[in-house]
Motif scaffolding. Structure first.
Motif, mmCIF file in Angstrom:
data_model
loop_
_atom_site.group_PDB
_atom_site.id
_atom_site.type_symbol
_atom_site.label_atom_id
_atom_site.label_comp_id
_atom_site.label_asym_id
_atom_site.label_seq_id
_atom_site.Cartn_x
_atom_site.Cartn_y
_atom_site.Cartn_z
ATOM 1 N N UNK A 1 -21.130 14.572 -7.977
ATOM 2 C CA UNK A 1 -20.422 13.685 -7.067
ATOM 3 C C UNK A 1 -21.465 12.844 -6.331
ATOM 4 N N UNK A 2 -21.538 11.554 -6.656
ATOM 5 C CA UNK A 2 -22.568 10.669 -6.114
ATOM 6 C C UNK A 2 -21.943 9.661 -5.156
ATOM 7 N N UNK A 3 -22.659 9.404 -4.058
ATOM 8 C CA UNK A 3 -22.230 8.397 -3.099
ATOM 9 C C UNK A 3 -23.324 7.325 -2.958
ATOM 10 N N UNK A 4 -22.905 6.174 -2.446
ATOM 11 C CA UNK A 4 -23.801 5.026 -2.215
ATOM 12 C C UNK A 4 -24.482 4.545 -3.499
ATOM 13 N N UNK A 5 -23.689 4.349 -4.507
ATOM 14 C CA UNK A 5 -24.158 3.668 -5.713
ATOM 15 C C UNK A 5 -23.839 2.187 -5.574
ATOM 16 N N UNK A 6 -24.812 1.342 -5.786
ATOM 17 C CA UNK A 6 -24.583 -0.100 -5.698
ATOM 18 C C UNK A 6 -24.089 -0.658 -7.030
ATOM 19 N N UNK A 7 -23.336 -1.739 -6.913
ATOM 20 C CA UNK A 7 -22.851 -2.464 -8.080
ATOM 21 C C UNK A 7 -22.676 -3.924 -7.668
ATOM 22 N N UNK A 8 -23.496 -4.803 -8.235
ATOM 23 C CA UNK A 8 -23.463 -6.247 -7.965
ATOM 24 C C UNK A 8 -23.812 -6.574 -6.508
ATOM 25 N N UNK A 9 -24.692 -5.811 -5.919
ATOM 26 C CA UNK A 9 -25.131 -6.076 -4.544
ATOM 27 C C UNK A 9 -26.461 -6.828 -4.561
ATOM 28 N N UNK A 10 -26.560 -7.841 -3.747
ATOM 29 C CA UNK A 10 -27.788 -8.626 -3.658
ATOM 30 C C UNK A 10 -28.985 -7.751 -3.299
ATOM 31 N N UNK A 11 -28.777 -6.768 -2.403
ATOM 32 C CA UNK A 11 -29.888 -5.962 -1.897
ATOM 33 C C UNK A 11 -30.500 -5.042 -2.940
ATOM 34 N N UNK A 12 -29.855 -4.880 -4.090
ATOM 35 C CA UNK A 12 -30.400 -4.007 -5.136
ATOM 36 C C UNK A 12 -30.405 -4.702 -6.493
ATOM 37 N N UNK A 13 -30.717 -5.983 -6.490
ATOM 38 C CA UNK A 13 -30.873 -6.768 -7.724
ATOM 39 C C UNK A 13 -29.603 -6.807 -8.570
#
Length: 385
Positions: free
Chosen positions: A133-145
């Protein structure tokens, strides 16, 4: 129908009323309206197009590749929950990490994103939990390329985890905050070695805010996955990340109450379940251990107690508030004043139908990966009756 004069009375359409009102205004005000109203319409349309409005209850897409095994009655089950802090690592003090919101950093480097991805993969391969169970995965966020971080993990771990599901809790094409000024995308992700038959996203209560701000804010959720167990039973795996920075409001209490309501339904239905996530709630007794400038983010009388009274949890209240509580700390703040983990915010709650075997927080080699540490529980599923 005819009026007093014998002529039919027809109501004026709203547009005519507005037009007459506008014509009755002084000419400078009419000119101002001609400028302001179109701009307001454009602004509303722009905000609508850039932001996201999830329904209270939505199906969540499930991806399973190849022939996937089902859980078996009575088998051992290993579950991990981990807030991976969008693979940012621990070399930063982000703007939101300090009580004043004045941290110096806005994003991790591309190199650190790559190194942290390697580290998360290393830990998962070493532990090999059955459900992650993972939290705080980015998807299409500027801050993580603009990475799809769940997809990056799946590509590296497809031999271990053929099934996955996800649910966004922050999504916008552009956030006009001076420290963001770009797109955001953050989601819960659940990986499984066993079949996930279906999943759903349940909207949690939100922070109170004005109508405009509400469009851009985080919309926390429960990601509920249903894993069949041979013989007709199923394991319900719930992934979540409660709000932060909500003191002075009842948001945390409302999120606890909604979660409790779901768990009570599962209990009443005699379902087997496990819930994990970053709840942003302290166990009783830890509030007094925090530095005074950190206490404002939490309630002295923790809302966690409402869940802890009803359901078994990892860590238990005794573990998280006892003499050995440091072994159960799960949060290492990105604050220069913090020299190591200093509080517990992440938990696994589980059904009484599960038989607990072992539990721990993996601290020894994860301190540089995220500001949260993985919590691990091992259980036996109920045997077939």
């Amino acid at each position: 129908m005819p009026g007093p004069t014998g002529r039919s009375q027809v109501s004026s359409p709203p547009s005519s009323i507005v037009a007459r009102f506008a014509m009755s205004l002084p000419r400078p005000l009419r000119l101002l309206l001609l400028i302001v109203l179109p701009l307001l319409a454009v602004l509303i349309a722009l905000v609508y197009s850039l932001t996201w409005r999830p329904l209270p209850h939505e199906e969540a897409a499930v991806s399973c590749s190849g022939q996937v095994a089902q859980l078996q009655p009575g088998q051992a089950l290993k579950v991990m929950t981990w807030n991976v802090q969008y693979l940012a690592g621990k070399r930063y003090v982000f703007w939101y990490d300090l009580p004043g919101g004045d941290g110096p950093d806005e994003r991790p480097s591309s190199a650190d994103l790559a190194v942290t991805l390697d580290e998360v993969v290393r830990v998962l391969r070493d532990e090999q939990p059955d459900v992650v169970l993972l939290q705080e995965l980015h998807d299409k966020a500027k801050a993580s390329d603009y990475q799809d971080q769940l997809a990056l993990l799946q590509a590296r771990l497809s031999d271990l985890y053929p099934c996955s599901t996800e649910a966004f809790y922050w999504k916008a094409g552009f956030v006009p905050h001076p420290r963001i000024l770009g797109s955001v995308g953050m989601k819960l992700g659940t990986l499984s070695r066993f079949q996930i038959a279906r999943a759903e996203r349940l909207q949690l209560p939100m922070l109170e805010s004005d109508l405009l701000s509400r469009q851009f804010q985080l919309k926390r959720a429960l990601l509920v996955s249903y894993l069949p167990i041979r013989g007709g039973d199923e394991l319900v795996a719930i992934n979540t990340h409660f709000d932060a920075f909500a003191q002075g409001e009842d948001t945390m209490q409302r999120q606890v109450e909604m979660t409790d309501g779901l768990l009570q339904q599962l209990q009443t239905s005699d379902k087997t379940w496990v819930l994990g996530g970053d709840l942003n709630l302290l166990p009783p007794g830890q509030f007094q251990h925090l530095p005074e400038d950190q206490r404002s983010w939490y309630a002295a009388d923790s809302e966690l107690q409402d869940l802890a009274r009803r359901y078994p949890m990892i860590p238990s209240l005794q573990q998280a508030s006892g003499a050995q509580q440091a072994q159960w700390y799960t949060h290492y703040p990105n604050d220069p004043a913090a020299s190591g983990p200093d509080r517990t915010l992440d938990y696994l709650f589980y059904s009484p139908r599960l038989t607990p075997l072992a539990s721990r927080v993996r601290q020894h080699d994860t301190l540089s990966i995220s500001d949260h540490l993985p919590v691990i529980g091992r259980f036996f599923l109920p045997s077939q009756e």
